[in-house]
Design a protein around this motif. Structure first.
Motif, PDB file in Angstrom:
ATOM      1  N   HIS A 156       0.830  -1.212   0.000  1.00 61.03           N
ATOM      2  CA  HIS A 156       0.000   0.000   0.000  1.00 61.03           C
ATOM      3  C   HIS A 156       0.861   1.259   0.000  1.00 61.03           C
ATOM      4  CE1 HIS A 156       0.563  -0.020   4.417  1.00 61.03           C
ATOM      5  NE2 HIS A 156       0.325   1.283   4.349  1.00 61.03           N
ATOM      6  N   GLN A 157       2.030   1.192   0.643  1.00 61.52           N
ATOM      7  CA  GLN A 157       2.905   2.369   0.676  1.00 61.52           C
ATOM      8  C   GLN A 157       3.473   2.656  -0.713  1.00 61.52           C
ATOM      9  OE1 GLN A 157       5.804   1.174   3.578  1.00 61.52           O
ATOM     10  NE2 GLN A 157       4.523   1.766   5.301  1.00 61.52           N
ATOM     11  N   LEU A 158       3.905   1.587  -1.378  1.00 63.02           N
ATOM     12  CA  LEU A 158       4.489   1.788  -2.713  1.00 63.02           C
ATOM     13  C   LEU A 158       3.431   2.280  -3.679  1.00 63.02           C
ATOM     14  CD1 LEU A 158       6.660  -1.431  -2.755  1.00 63.02           C
ATOM     15  CD2 LEU A 158       7.503   0.913  -2.724  1.00 63.02           C
ATOM     16  N   GLY A 181       2.402   3.889   8.317  1.00 63.02           N
ATOM     17  CA  GLY A 181       3.562   4.281   7.508  1.00 63.02           C
ATOM     18  C   GLY A 181       3.391   5.551   6.689  1.00 63.02           C
ATOM     19  N   LYS A 182       2.704   6.536   7.206  1.00 64.02           N
ATOM     20  CA  LYS A 182       2.533   7.789   6.442  1.00 64.02           C
ATOM     21  C   LYS A 182       3.875   8.512   6.257  1.00 64.02           C
ATOM     22  CE  LYS A 182      -0.550   9.050   9.442  1.00 64.02           C
ATOM     23  NZ  LYS A 182      -0.702   7.745  10.070  1.00 64.02           N
ATOM     24  N   THR A 183       4.716   8.464   7.317  1.00 70.02           N
ATOM     25  CA  THR A 183       6.016   9.134   7.203  1.00 70.02           C
ATOM     26  C   THR A 183       6.824   8.480   6.082  1.00 70.02           C
ATOM     27  OG1 THR A 183       5.904   9.229   9.598  1.00 70.02           O
ATOM     28  CG2 THR A 183       7.951   9.947   8.591  1.00 70.02           C
ATOM     29  N   ARG A 220      18.086   7.889   7.337  1.00 73.19           N
ATOM     30  CA  ARG A 220      18.409   6.463   7.361  1.00 73.19           C
ATOM     31  C   ARG A 220      17.584   5.678   6.346  1.00 73.19           C
ATOM     32  NH1 ARG A 220      15.441   2.683  11.481  1.00 73.19           N
ATOM     33  NH2 ARG A 220      13.424   3.678  11.342  1.00 73.19           N
ATOM     34  N   ARG A 221      16.384   6.116   6.062  1.00 72.68           N
ATOM     35  CA  ARG A 221      15.591   5.354   5.097  1.00 72.68           C
ATOM     36  C   ARG A 221      15.791   5.829   3.660  1.00 72.68           C
ATOM     37  NH1 ARG A 221      12.727   1.609   7.370  1.00 72.68           N
ATOM     38  NH2 ARG A 221      11.775   1.940   9.406  1.00 72.68           N
ATOM     39  N   PHE A 222      16.000   7.135   3.474  1.00 67.31           N
ATOM     40  CA  PHE A 222      15.980   7.673   2.103  1.00 67.31           C
ATOM     41  C   PHE A 222      17.272   8.376   1.691  1.00 67.31           C
ATOM     42  CE2 PHE A 222      11.719   7.668   3.880  1.00 67.31           C
ATOM     43  CZ  PHE A 222      11.080   6.844   2.964  1.00 67.31           C
ATOM     44  N   PHE A 555       7.195   3.435  19.226  1.00 72.21           N
ATOM     45  CA  PHE A 555       7.507   2.632  20.417  1.00 72.21           C
ATOM     46  C   PHE A 555       7.034   1.191  20.227  1.00 72.21           C
ATOM     47  CE2 PHE A 555       7.116   6.906  22.673  1.00 72.21           C
ATOM     48  CZ  PHE A 555       8.483   7.055  22.879  1.00 72.21           C
ATOM     49  N   GLN A 556       7.081   0.701  18.976  1.00 68.76           N
ATOM     50  CA  GLN A 556       6.498  -0.625  18.732  1.00 68.76           C
ATOM     51  C   GLN A 556       7.329  -1.764  19.298  1.00 68.76           C
ATOM     52  OE1 GLN A 556       7.795   1.531  16.544  1.00 68.76           O
ATOM     53  NE2 GLN A 556       7.736   0.750  14.466  1.00 68.76           N
ATOM     54  N   PHE A 557       8.520  -1.433  19.854  1.00 69.36           N
ATOM     55  CA  PHE A 557       9.308  -2.479  20.513  1.00 69.36           C
ATOM     56  C   PHE A 557       8.745  -2.787  21.898  1.00 69.36           C
ATOM     57  CE2 PHE A 557      11.118   1.712  20.988  1.00 69.36           C
ATOM     58  CZ  PHE A 557      11.172   1.859  22.363  1.00 69.36           C
TER      59      PHE A 557
HETATM   60  N1  LIG Z   1       7.982  -0.179   4.689  1.00 66.85           N
HETATM   61  C1  LIG Z   1       8.459  -0.166   5.929  1.00 66.85           C
HETATM   62  N2  LIG Z   1       9.524  -0.908   6.245  1.00 66.85           N
HETATM   63  C2  LIG Z   1      10.025  -0.914   7.485  1.00 66.85           C
HETATM   64  N3  LIG Z   1       9.513  -0.199   8.514  1.00 66.85           N
HETATM   65  C3  LIG Z   1       8.453   0.573   8.256  1.00 66.85           C
HETATM   66  C4  LIG Z   1       7.880   0.632   6.957  1.00 66.85           C
HETATM   67  N4  LIG Z   1       6.828   1.478   6.998  1.00 66.85           N
HETATM   68  C5  LIG Z   1       6.758   1.938   8.249  1.00 66.85           C
HETATM   69  N5  LIG Z   1       7.726   1.393   9.009  1.00 66.85           N
HETATM   70  C6  LIG Z   1       7.949   1.657  10.431  1.00 66.85           C
HETATM   71  O1  LIG Z   1       6.685   1.548  11.053  1.00 66.85           O
HETATM   72  C7  LIG Z   1       6.507   2.586  11.990  1.00 66.85           C
HETATM   73  C8  LIG Z   1       5.290   3.398  11.626  1.00 66.85           C
HETATM   74  O2  LIG Z   1       5.541   4.094  10.428  1.00 66.85           O
HETATM   75  P1  LIG Z   1       5.287   5.663  10.314  1.00 66.85           P
HETATM   76  O3  LIG Z   1       5.902   6.392  11.440  1.00 66.85           O
HETATM   77  O4  LIG Z   1       5.638   6.055   8.915  1.00 66.85           O
HETATM   78  O5  LIG Z   1       3.710   5.640  10.492  1.00 66.85           O
HETATM   79  P2  LIG Z   1       2.716   6.830  10.589  1.00 66.85           P
HETATM   80  O6  LIG Z   1       1.512   6.388   9.836  1.00 66.85           O
HETATM   81  O7  LIG Z   1       3.377   8.095  10.147  1.00 66.85           O
HETATM   82  O8  LIG Z   1       2.425   6.864  12.131  1.00 66.85           O
HETATM   83  P3  LIG Z   1       1.616   7.936  13.015  1.00 66.85           P
HETATM   84  O9  LIG Z   1       0.193   7.820  12.575  1.00 66.85           O
HETATM   85  O10 LIG Z   1       1.852   7.487  14.383  1.00 66.85           O
HETATM   86  O11 LIG Z   1       2.214   9.292  12.701  1.00 66.85           O
HETATM   87  C9  LIG Z   1       7.790   3.380  11.996  1.00 66.85           C
HETATM   88  O12 LIG Z   1       8.627   2.847  12.996  1.00 66.85           O
HETATM   89  C10 LIG Z   1       8.369   3.100  10.647  1.00 66.85           C
HETATM   90  O13 LIG Z   1       9.759   3.255  10.633  1.00 66.85           O
END
Ligand SMILES: Nc1ncnc2c1ncn2[C@@H]1O[C@H](COP(=O)(O)OP(=O)(O)OP(=O)(O)O)[C@@H](O)[C@H]1O
Length: 949
Positions: A156-158, A181-183, A220-222, A555-557
């Protein structure tokens, strides 16, 4: 005297794609050059500018910018500027001032180097050919910009990134549920826009507490290096616009709202993209728009692309949500009442979309779709679906195209993307643990106050420093920590004072150093506390957050979430749970709510739990239900009327079911469809997985690093450490400016767990720099080799020539999509016959061996005339290809841009969500691309002299 004079023509040694440059200004320090073909300007240090003066001599043929040719017989110089005099192609005598030279003139660097004896290695020539082919492939890849991120391939992100990134100046609301994963989606879009040249200047505005997290995530990601602007940093540029001092900037919303002068500078700084995280803070009402809203509104009005991110778009009410949509598209969203009305009409479209998921359509369904899509193209697709003999792949594609048309022409989704856990799947379960406690004597007064806020945080009422000692929730917490040793617990409470008191009491009672994470800490202190908590081995078992910990953080750990008090808004509850319930969570999530029985806390807990069912899964109707029942709920907080409370729970439950069903039947289904079309998303995943194959990149890297003199140490089966070699070429390879070097991997799974390794793909800045330097520089553009063969008489000369067809165009036109750098190869015998088709590069190159340089030079000297005429012949042959390549590029451009233009015009009639500016921009782009393709030229990229033995 200065070495450069305005008006003179020079070329860049480092970037020969730029074409001919014109000196604009020059002083002792810097020289500014305009390259008119791509429309780019470069500023170099006067002392070390990588420039070569363009000066033709008698006998040369030169092209004017009007396209006519002049055979030069004389050159006149006046005040440093040249005028060429000679024969015009129409036969008359003519003059051509250097300012009138074509901006696209090319230079035979390969021939010059070869004929002047600068002979390269055979393997470098091979590398150059491979690099040219790779560059062509990457420029045409539909996944450009999506494959280079350090991320798991989540469909869905891609899909979102690919859809949004291909738009002109995208303006969208990324509204996936919390933690989906919005970020990462925003990062992917930015990465794609920056890599393709569609954007160069980006501003990211986030809550103060999330600045560093964004900074780190982008890097770190991009591999995107943003500058973090706080007040001190912005103040470093007195008298200048601080926001013009960097291209990629992250700053806090607070910086802009608290400092109007900085806000003004940011508005004036001309961004290509603006990203706003946690956009639900932009509160708006007709009479009192918030300062935050107005701040972003001013920026958004001046910026082409806009990404708003929020998981809870309706947190501050529907009108604020509407106002944010208006920021994205003011022409479409101008009437709130009409917007509300439209929302009721999505069900028939959703039904048609679902019908198209099935293998067959009933007559009724076909009729309904036909009524929704009366256009000719849709009718043809529907007819195809009725044909019993049509091929399955064709039908699948027809169904997908019809679904696209339905969404394009009727959906709301163009600006709003929302994925939910229901559609994305794979998330861990959430389990609620209610811990009922008796009200202690010290809180009896607080609970007699019939106000929800007071009852939720009784410790704040007549605050006592030692409240933890008397609060049963604290004692419950001690038990919880004792029973869950080895697990991580995130505790969230409403206020900073409560968080600090809890942290202190824990230290005193148990010796546990649990950091308090609250707004009183500096950003650095907060980040340190979060990082310490994340430390699996040495970190504390619990982090105690005030409400600021409930937004955006990862904080998903942790597997336990303690809601020490409940938030008064259900969207905030979802944000809190979202800290743990996000991508990457490995365990079922344990949500603990210690609460006082028979108080407002219990009423709210019941309402969230039974009324909204909000603990076990996100409740899509939460905002609407809160708007409807919130006041009644607050009024019942102290009610002892059990029946009334049960009535409230019952009414909320029933209404939730109705609302959720209605949303599911209409709006949500459209949004979800738009947010991800699984078939296309899977194709993207497959294409990237294919590109991920490490061998081709590794093989190429080995040769390229060897050429540049970079040392490789294999540190494991999947990682290398790179350091500058003793004789490393003087180049700008990122990361090799000190002796330490860095480690890298080409394997995505390894890169996801080993953050200490750089993740190398064809899109990594290091790899791109290497590739650019090979192509733009002259290295490997000639060679002289020996071919041991019995098939040809000894001393036979063959010439292998690499030519490319390219055009200079402004970066944002993304010209490579239509005319990728095309590489041609010719293998000429002395009579000028091309044997290239019969003898491939792959079969020939292993049979070639090197010649000693002195001998090679002699060969070149002796055969100079033959070589010259064969190079001319190769150029002629390449030029024969030019019209075909140009025509193919024009057709490709038409096939990609024309339907997009037509589609967008047609859509505009049925769907007002298309902005006029998008149509106009596309029309202009169409014309500019066509013009740039016409200017394509042949470049000789490499010449290999081969002599048989
Ligand atoms: N494709 C991916 N591969 C690895 N880790 C991912 C991926 N997408 C998201 N994550 C990890 O999952 C977590 C949630 O992603 P992200 O912060 O982008 O979500 P968000 O929708 O922006 O969250 P929020 O609604 O809390 O702002 C983060 O730790 C992010 O690094």
């Amino acid at each position: 005297m200065l070495p450069y004079i305005p008006g003179q023509r020079w070329i860049s040694d480092a970037e020969n794609d730029l074409g001919l440059g014109t000196i604009l200004t020059c002083d002792m320090r810097s020289v500014t050059v305009l390259f008119p073909a791509p429309g780019e300007t470069r500023v170099y240090s006067t002392k070390s500018a990588p420039l070569t003066r363009v000066a033709f001599g008698a006998g040369d043929q030169v092209e004017s910018h009007e396209g006519w040719l002049l055979t030069v017989s004389e050159v006149e110089e006046q005040q440093g500027l040249l005028t060429y005099i000679g024969l015009h192609s129409d036969g008359r005598l003519a003059e051509l001032p250097e300012s009138h030279l074509s901006n696209h003139i090319r230079f035979q660097k390969a021939k010059d180097r070869l004929l002047t004896g600068q002979i390269d290695r055979n393997d470098w020539f091979n590398l150059r050919y491979q690099t040219l082919l790779n560059a062509g492939q990457q420029a045409t890849a539909p996944i450009q910009g999506l494959s280079g991120a350090r991320m798991a391939l989540i469909p869905h992100q891609l899909y979102i990134a690919n859809t949004v990134a291909s738009r002109y100046a995208p303006r969208v609301l990324l509204a996936d549920e919390v933690g989906l994963g919005k970020t990462v989606e925003a990062g992917l879009i930015l990465h794609q826009q920056l890599l393709s040249g569609r954007a160069e200047r980006v501003l990211i505005v986030v809550p103060e507490s999330l600045q560093n997290q964004w900074l780190v995530e982008m890097l770190r990601r991009f591999n995107l290096q943003f500058s973090l602007y706080d007040y001190e940093r912005a103040a470093q540029y007195p008298g200048q616009n601080a926001f013009e001092q960097a291209q990629l900037i992250i700053c806090s919303l607070e910086l802009l709202t608290d400092h109007p002068e900085l806000h003004q500078q940011a508005v004036a700084a001309q961004w290509d993209m603006l990203v706003v995280d946690e956009a639900h803070h932009l509160e708006w009402s007709e009479t009192a728009p918030s300062a935050a809203y107005q701040c972003i509104e001013a920026l958004a009005a001046e910026t082409g692309g806009l990404l708003l991110l929020t998981a809870t778009p309706e947190q501050l009410g529907k009108s604020s949500h509407f106002a944010r949509l208006r920021l994205l598209d003011p022409e479409r969203y101008n009437d709130f009442a009409q917007f509300e009305q439209e929302e009721q009409q999505y069900q028939p479209i959703a039904e048609a979309l679902e019908a198209l998921d099935q293998d067959t359509l009933s007559a009724k369904q076909t009729k309904a779709i036909s009524a929704l899509l009366p256009e000719t193209d849709a009718q043809a697709l529907l007819a195809l679906l009725q044909q019993s003999d049509a091929d399955e792949a064709q039908k699948l594609s027809a169904r997908s195209q019809l679904q696209s048309q339905l969404l394009d022409r009727h959906g709301t989704g163009r600006v709003l993307f929302r994925n939910t856990r229901d559609t994305v799947k794979g998330f861990k379960a959430r389990q609620l643990h209610r811990h009922a406690l008796e009200v202690p004597e010290v809180y009896e007064v607080a609970f007699s106050v019939p106000e929800l806020a007071t009852q939720l945080t009784p410790e704040q009422y007549e605050y006592q420093n030692d409240w933890c000692d008397h609060d049963p929730r604290f004692h419950w917490l001690l038990d919880h920590l004792e029973q869950n040793k080895g697990d991580k617990t995130l505790l969230i409470c409403h206020s900073a004072t409560s968080a600090m008191a809890l942290s202190e009491a824990l230290k005193v009672d148990t010796g546990i150093h649990a950091p308090a994470f609250h707004e009183g800490l500096s950003i650095l202190e907060r980040d340190r506390a979060a990082a310490w908590f994340a430390d699996h081995e040495a970190g504390p078992p619990v982090l105690i957050c005030s409400e600021i910990g409930s937004e955006g953080r990862n904080f998903q750990f942790a597997r336990h979430l303690v809601l020490f008090d409940l938030p008064a808004n259900p969207d905030l509850l979802e944000q809190r749970i979202g800290r743990l319930d996000r991508i990457g969570q490995q365990h079922d999530i344990q949500i603990h709510v210690p609460y006082f029985e028979g108080t407002g806390q219990q009423v709210l807990l019941d309402w969230y739990d039974q009324g909204l069912a909000a603990f076990t899964a996100p409740c899509p109707a939460a905002s609407a239900l809160f708007a409807e029942f919130g006041d009644l709920l607050k009024s019942q907080i102290s009610s002892a009327d059990i029946d009334a409370l049960q009535g409230l729970m019952q009414a909320t439950t029933e209404r939730r079911e109705v609302l959720n069903a209605a949303m599911h039947a209409g709006r949500d289904r459209l949004l979800e469809r738009n947010a991800c079309r699984p078939y296309e998303a899977q194709q993207l995943v497959a294409a990237i997985a294919e590109q991920d194959q490490p061998e081709p990149l590794q093989n190429w890297l080995e040769s390229a690093l060897d050429m540049f003199g970079v040392n490789i140490d294999e540190t494991s089966s999947s990682s290398w450490h790179l350091t500058p070699g003793e004789h490393m070429m003087n180049s700008d390879l990122p990361g090799l400016d000190d002796e330490e070097g860095f480690s890298m991997t080409t394997q995505r799974p390894v890169a996801l767990v080993r953050e200490d390794l750089q993740f190398f793909t064809w899109e990594h800045p290091f790899v791109r720099a290497l590739q650019d330097q090979i192509i733009a520089g002259g290295l490997g553009n000639n060679a002289v080799s020996l071919f041991k063969t019995k098939a040809l008489p000894e001393g036979t000369l063959l010439l292998e020539v690499l030519a490319s067809i390219r055009c200079s165009a402004p970066k944002h036109l993304h010209i490579g999509r239509y005319l990728p750098p095309t590489t041609l190869r010719f293998l000429l015998d002395v009579r000028g016959n091309d044997l290239g088709a019969k003898v491939s590069f792959e079969s020939l190159s292993p049979k070639l061996s090197k010649l000693k340089r002195a001998i090679a030079r002699d060969v070149v000297k002796l055969r100079q005339e033959q070589i010259r005429s064969l190079v001319d012949k190769a150029e002629e042959l390449a030029n024969d290809h030019l019209p075909t390549v140009v025509e193919a590029a024009q057709l490709k451009m038409q096939s990609l841009l024309y339907p997009e233009l037509e589609r967008i015009k047609a859509l505009k009639e049925v769907n007002p969500s298309i902005r006029e500016i998008e149509v106009r921009a596309l029309e202009l782009e169409y014309l500019a691309v066509a013009q740039a393709i016409e200017n394509a030229r042949v470049y000789i990229e490499g010449i290999r002299v081969i002599v048989t033995n």
